[in-house]
Write an enzyme that holds these catalytic residues in place. Sequence first.
Site, PDB file in Angstrom:
ATOM      1  N   SER A 110     -18.981  -1.525  -2.276  1.00  0.00           N
ATOM      2  CA  SER A 110     -17.564  -1.289  -2.554  1.00  0.00           C
ATOM      3  C   SER A 110     -17.115  -2.193  -3.691  1.00  0.00           C
ATOM      4  O   SER A 110     -17.688  -3.253  -3.913  1.00  0.00           O
ATOM      5  CB  SER A 110     -16.748  -1.608  -1.305  1.00  0.00           C
ATOM      6  OG  SER A 110     -15.382  -1.758  -1.648  1.00  0.00           O
ATOM      7  N   HIS A 182      -7.178   3.782   4.406  1.00  0.00           N
ATOM      8  CA  HIS A 182      -6.897   3.312   3.045  1.00  0.00           C
ATOM      9  C   HIS A 182      -5.580   3.931   2.583  1.00  0.00           C
ATOM     10  O   HIS A 182      -5.018   4.812   3.242  1.00  0.00           O
ATOM     11  CB  HIS A 182      -8.035   3.722   2.110  1.00  0.00           C
ATOM     12  CG  HIS A 182      -9.315   2.994   2.390  1.00  0.00           C
ATOM     13  ND1 HIS A 182     -10.332   3.542   3.136  1.00  0.00           N
ATOM     14  CD2 HIS A 182      -9.726   1.749   2.059  1.00  0.00           C
ATOM     15  CE1 HIS A 182     -11.327   2.678   3.234  1.00  0.00           C
ATOM     16  NE2 HIS A 182     -10.997   1.586   2.585  1.00  0.00           N
TER      17      HIS A 182
HETATM   18  O1  GFB Z   1      -6.341   1.185   0.177  1.00  0.00           O
HETATM   19  P1  GFB Z   1      -5.984  -0.154   0.703  1.00  0.00           P
HETATM   20  O2  GFB Z   1      -5.740  -0.296   2.171  1.00  0.00           O
HETATM   21  O3  GFB Z   1      -7.146  -1.152   0.353  1.00  0.00           O
HETATM   22  O4  GFB Z   1      -4.656  -0.720  -0.051  1.00  0.00           O
HETATM   23  P2  GFB Z   1      -7.505  -2.102  -0.861  1.00  0.00           P
HETATM   24  C1  GFB Z   1      -4.499  -0.527  -1.422  1.00  0.00           C
HETATM   25  C2  GFB Z   1      -3.091  -0.939  -1.796  1.00  0.00           C
HETATM   26  O5  GFB Z   1      -2.203   0.087  -1.291  1.00  0.00           O
HETATM   27  C3  GFB Z   1      -2.616  -2.257  -1.167  1.00  0.00           C
HETATM   28  C4  GFB Z   1      -1.116  -0.535  -0.633  1.00  0.00           C
HETATM   29  O6  GFB Z   1      -1.843  -2.954  -2.126  1.00  0.00           O
HETATM   30  C5  GFB Z   1      -1.736  -1.782  -0.014  1.00  0.00           C
HETATM   31  O7  GFB Z   1      -0.707  -2.713   0.308  1.00  0.00           O
HETATM   32  N1  GFB Z   1      -0.518   0.388   0.358  1.00  0.00           N
HETATM   33  C6  GFB Z   1       0.725   0.905   0.273  1.00  0.00           C
HETATM   34  C7  GFB Z   1      -1.107   0.843   1.480  1.00  0.00           C
HETATM   35  N2  GFB Z   1       0.994   1.664   1.343  1.00  0.00           N
HETATM   36  C8  GFB Z   1      -0.153   1.645   2.121  1.00  0.00           C
HETATM   37  C9  GFB Z   1      -0.463   2.249   3.367  1.00  0.00           C
HETATM   38  O8  GFB Z   1       0.336   2.948   3.999  1.00  0.00           O
HETATM   39  N3  GFB Z   1      -1.728   2.027   3.844  1.00  0.00           N
HETATM   40  C10 GFB Z   1      -2.636   1.251   3.171  1.00  0.00           C
HETATM   41  N4  GFB Z   1      -3.870   1.086   3.704  1.00  0.00           N
HETATM   42  N5  GFB Z   1      -2.356   0.632   1.982  1.00  0.00           N
HETATM   43  C11 GFB Z   1      -9.751  -2.058   0.426  1.00  0.00           C
HETATM   44  C12 GFB Z   1     -10.611  -3.047   1.169  1.00  0.00           C
HETATM   45  O9  GFB Z   1      -8.779  -2.811  -0.255  1.00  0.00           O
HETATM   46  O10 GFB Z   1     -10.489  -1.333  -0.559  1.00  0.00           O
HETATM   47  C13 GFB Z   1     -11.786  -2.341   1.779  1.00  0.00           C
HETATM   48  O11 GFB Z   1      -9.831  -3.689   2.161  1.00  0.00           O
HETATM   49  C14 GFB Z   1     -12.493  -1.476   0.759  1.00  0.00           C
HETATM   50  O12 GFB Z   1     -12.674  -3.301   2.262  1.00  0.00           O
HETATM   51  C15 GFB Z   1     -11.533  -0.577   0.043  1.00  0.00           C
HETATM   52  O13 GFB Z   1     -13.137  -2.295  -0.172  1.00  0.00           O
HETATM   53  C16 GFB Z   1     -12.242   0.223  -1.021  1.00  0.00           C
HETATM   54  O14 GFB Z   1      -7.873  -1.309  -2.053  1.00  0.00           O
HETATM   55  O15 GFB Z   1      -6.471  -3.172  -1.041  1.00  0.00           O
END
Ligand code: GFB
Length: 320
Positions: A110, A182
């Site tokens: 990742s 995500h």
């Molecule tokens: O996709 P996400 O959860 O993972 O969050 P990361 C990406 C961005 O979207 C963050 C925002 O800044 C979150 O705060 N966001 C806004 C949200 N609204 C939402 C929501 O409703 N749900 C979620 N989940 N996010 C991941 C890693 O990081 O990337 C994993 O934690 C993996 O391990 C993945 O590597 C590819 O991109 O921040």
Amino acid sequence: MSYDLNGKKVWVAGHRGMVGAALVRRLASENCEVLVAGRDVVDLKDQAGVRAWVAKAKPDAVFVAAAKVGGILANNSYPADFLYDNLMIEANIIEASFREGVEKLCFLGSSCIYPKFAAQPIVESALLTGELEPTNEWYAIAKIAGIKLCQAYRKQHGADFISAMPTNLYGPGDNFDLNSSHVMPALIRKAHEAKLSGDKEIVVWGTGTPLREFLNVDDCADACVHLMKVYSDFEHVNVGSGEDLSILDLTKLVCDVVGFKGEIVHDLTKPDGTPRKLMSADKIRGLGWKPRIDLRTGIAGAYAAFLAGNATMRPAGAHQ
Ligand code: GFB
């Protein structure tokens, strides 16, 4: 150096996950036999069980698409699960593959393996040059260990084990549980439910200012099959679209595709995570691969898959 999949037995470990399912779809157009094994057949955290299954199935090639995955909140909430589960899964599969003579293995990691403040776009050599993002350092360390394990088996035994580092993936079969998912599936579901219920707003976590790169999971599967065929070297390879956008702009795009016209409000109690993690795509472009699915088309396809029930609702912390 090329690897011919014709007539080979190819194990897709993690075939029920979003990436694994996309690999099974993509391999259908190759002249190979796809092997799969559900949790009822083998527990990937059980070393002896994995060794016994690989010894019996005798795959020629392996895609390590099995992992415990989740969004920023799940990673931040269940560090032990994300570190332990992923270490065990990758160690068991890579060790058994070597011991049973697998010819080629592609390990999937990742983009969170890179330092929080890596120079952008992030090149493969940026690995281990700085502090990790705290919210997902556990998963990141597990995935870095997987890269190192493949390199160690290549160095010590000459095993042709490669590593691919996809960016943030989305598409059919994604996890739409709002606590563990995500951002992409979360926004699609939130916009859809707000549209249906006539809500005036949807909640976006954090400030909306972080930038994220997205790649459709079917493009990712195509890239991994391409790398399996053409790439055979020590260093991992970034697998990305080469373009990023802010979470706020993504939210506006998702609302437009879904047809939700209300307000976007921010829940600032939720973390932003890494400010940006755009990867350089130069290496994989140089290997002759580029993505085909643009973001708007991909979001429309992911929404259609969600509506058709091609989705999972995997609660955070659920032991898979
Ligand atoms: O996709 P996400 O959860 O993972 O969050 P990361 C990406 C961005 O979207 C963050 C925002 O800044 C979150 O705060 N966001 C806004 C949200 N609204 C939402 C929501 O409703 N749900 C979620 N989940 N996010 C991941 C890693 O990081 O990337 C994993 O934690 C993996 O391990 C993945 O590597 C590819 O991109 O921040």
